[in-house]
Design a protein around this motif. Structure first.
Motif, short mmCIF file in Angstrom:
data_model
loop_
_atom_site.label_atom_id
_atom_site.label_comp_id
_atom_site.label_asym_id
_atom_site.label_seq_id
_atom_site.Cartn_x
_atom_site.Cartn_y
_atom_site.Cartn_z
N GLN A 93 -27.98 -8.26 -0.25
CA GLN A 93 -27.31 -8.90 0.87
C GLN A 93 -27.85 -10.31 1.07
OE1 GLN A 93 -28.26 -7.02 4.61
NE2 GLN A 93 -26.63 -8.04 5.72
N LEU A 94 -29.17 -10.46 1.03
CA LEU A 94 -29.78 -11.77 1.20
C LEU A 94 -29.38 -12.71 0.06
CD1 LEU A 94 -31.55 -13.78 2.64
CD2 LEU A 94 -33.55 -12.69 1.62
N LEU A 95 -29.35 -12.20 -1.16
CA LEU A 95 -28.91 -13.03 -2.30
C LEU A 95 -27.49 -13.53 -2.08
CD1 LEU A 95 -30.33 -11.29 -5.49
CD2 LEU A 95 -30.70 -13.66 -4.78
N THR A 96 -26.63 -12.68 -1.56
CA THR A 96 -25.25 -13.09 -1.27
C THR A 96 -25.24 -14.19 -0.22
OG1 THR A 96 -24.36 -10.93 -1.83
CG2 THR A 96 -23.01 -12.30 -0.39
N TYR A 97 -26.04 -14.04 0.83
CA TYR A 97 -26.12 -15.08 1.86
C TYR A 97 -26.63 -16.39 1.28
CZ TYR A 97 -25.45 -11.51 5.50
OH TYR A 97 -24.96 -10.51 6.30
N LEU A 98 -27.61 -16.31 0.39
CA LEU A 98 -28.13 -17.52 -0.24
C LEU A 98 -27.05 -18.21 -1.05
CD1 LEU A 98 -31.66 -16.25 -1.37
CD2 LEU A 98 -31.20 -17.95 0.42
N LYS A 99 -26.29 -17.44 -1.83
CA LYS A 99 -25.21 -18.02 -2.63
C LYS A 99 -24.15 -18.66 -1.75
CE LYS A 99 -25.71 -14.67 -6.35
NZ LYS A 99 -25.13 -13.47 -6.96
#
Length: 126
Positions: A93-99
């Protein structure tokens, strides 16, 4: 290679330790979010709470309902949890937010631990 946003990260860690030391585990995520926001602001940092993250697909912007718990100085995303067991989906989820936000660094923080250092996972978008 240096530590990405080391000085800013150190300030955030100090604030995480302060909040956890004061409140301990067992409260709702929303309480930790409010208290951490206050602590970060008291440390002189710019904090955005529940910041919407739109999704752009084929040139169309969708208001998806994704919200970043806390964004610090427009550089680091904090995804806060108060759960018994961490799930790998939280890092995803955090990786998606970063992207979606075009940022490089985030922390998944679980306050429901005896020692807060054991509840912090650093995520870097490469």
């Amino acid at each position: 290679m240096g530590y990405l946003y080391k000085d800013l990260s150190d300030k955030i860690y100090d604030c995480l330790f302060t909040v956890h030391r004061a409140l301990g585990p067992g409260l709702l995520e929303s309480i930790y979010e409010l208290c951490l926001k206050k602590e970060l602001e008291d440390a002189g940092l710019f904090v955005e709470q529940q910041k919407p993250v739109p999704l752009t697909y084929k040139g169309i912007i969708f208001e998806t309902g994704y919200r970043i718990d806390l964004m610090v100085d427009k550089k680091i995303i904090l995804e806060l949890k108060a759960v018994e067991t961490m799930n790998p989906v939280y890092q995803a989820q955090l990786l998606t937010y970063l992207k979606l936000s075009e940022m490089k660094l985030g922390l998944v923080v679980n306050f429901n631990v005896a020692l807060i250092k054991n509840g912090i996972t650093r995520v870097i978008l490469t």
